[in-house]
Design an enzyme around this catalytic site. Structure first.
Site, PDB file in Angstrom:
ATOM      1  N   GLY A  47     -33.001  84.848   9.752  1.00  0.00           N
ATOM      2  CA  GLY A  47     -34.571  84.630   8.829  1.00  0.00           C
ATOM      3  C   GLY A  47     -35.276  85.770   9.195  1.00  0.00           C
ATOM      4  N   ASP A 104     -38.942  86.231  11.957  1.00  0.00           N
ATOM      5  CA  ASP A 104     -39.826  85.920  10.727  1.00  0.00           C
ATOM      6  C   ASP A 104     -40.968  85.226  10.563  1.00  0.00           C
ATOM      7  OD1 ASP A 104     -37.847  83.592  11.363  1.00  0.00           O
ATOM      8  OD2 ASP A 104     -37.070  83.288   9.828  1.00  0.00           O
ATOM      9  N   ASP A 107     -43.613  78.978  14.414  1.00  0.00           N
ATOM     10  CA  ASP A 107     -43.315  77.687  13.951  1.00  0.00           C
ATOM     11  C   ASP A 107     -44.155  76.714  15.679  1.00  0.00           C
ATOM     12  OD1 ASP A 107     -44.107  75.283  12.277  1.00  0.00           O
ATOM     13  OD2 ASP A 107     -42.232  74.955  12.083  1.00  0.00           O
ATOM     14  N   ASN A 110     -41.077  77.171  19.882  1.00  0.00           N
ATOM     15  CA  ASN A 110     -39.789  76.555  21.180  1.00  0.00           C
ATOM     16  C   ASN A 110     -39.113  77.715  20.837  1.00  0.00           C
ATOM     17  OD1 ASN A 110     -40.406  74.126  21.634  1.00  0.00           O
ATOM     18  ND2 ASN A 110     -40.576  73.099  19.797  1.00  0.00           N
ATOM     19  N   THR A 111     -38.768  78.151  19.974  1.00  0.00           N
ATOM     20  CA  THR A 111     -37.213  79.051  19.671  1.00  0.00           C
ATOM     21  C   THR A 111     -37.513  80.729  20.272  1.00  0.00           C
ATOM     22  OG1 THR A 111     -36.969  78.270  17.906  1.00  0.00           O
ATOM     23  CG2 THR A 111     -35.312  80.087  17.865  1.00  0.00           C
TER      24      THR A 111
END
Ligand code: IMP
Ligand code: MG
Length: 184
Positions: A47, A104, A107, A110-111
């Protein structure tokens, strides 16, 4: 493949606004890292690749770049979970370097939380985050963000690197999907 105009609910951030903000981020980051000779931008694929390419060209300080491909899986394909997988790792040794992660969108967090923990174990001199978009209302894990392009509401967006089922990353703006009209 559907023409994007069929399911584009609204243009959330147009091309001029994106480019203007990225230039501002470039000025700020260049000033903050002006005394560093080892700045490394770490692009989270896929992304962030378009953001990285514009941000990098907005920097006036010398820097290198490397790429890391991550996927995170959730209950549906419009959300992520704590299950993160590295599909491609960095090739650069980041030990002792000033690392700036380029994302990018954040949200749930977590990532990024996973990536930060992993990269910390490699002992960079500094580790900071620059994200184009922050969907702050959805945060599940607290992550430190040093640079944010735009805070956005909880809407599924696409374009400017962000995909809708892997397509439409090339659009020069950030759009909101009308999920009732999108057939996929
Ligand atoms: P997180 O782990 O929940 O913070 O998810 C971050 C990743 O989910 C991003 O790097 C994107 O790949 C993806 N993502 C989250 N929201 C959106 C969106 O609105 N459009 C496209 N991808 C998204
Ligand atoms: Mg991503």
């Amino acid at each position: 493949m559907e023409e994007y105009r069929h399911f584009l609910k609204e243009v959330l951030i147009d091309e001029d606004t994106l480019q203007k903000r990225i230039k501002e981020l470039g000025v700020q980051i260049s000033s903050d890292y002006k005394d560093c000779d080892d700045l490394l931008l770490v692009c989270i694929l896929r992304g962030a690749f378009i953001f990285l390419s514009d941000l990098s060209r907005a920097l006036s300080v010398p820097h290198s770049m490397d790429f890391m491909a991550i996927s995170s899986y959730g209950s549906g394909n419009r959300s992520s979970s704590g299950v993160v997988r590295i599909n491609m790792d960095l090739t650069t040794n980041i030990s002792g370097k000033n690392v700036l992660i380029v994302e990018d969108i954040i949200d749930s967090g977590n990532t990024l939380s996973y990536v930060l923990d992993l990269l910390e174990t490699r002992h960079p001199k500094s580790l900071s985050v620059c994200t184009l978009l922050d969907k702050y209302e959805r945060r599940e894990v607290n992550v430190p963000i040093r640079y944010t392009g735009f805070k956005i509401p909880d809407k599924f967006v696409f374009g400017y690197g962000l995909d809708l089922d892997e397509i439409y990353r090339n659009l020069p703006f950030i759009g909101v999907v009308d999920l009732e009209k999108y057939e996929g």
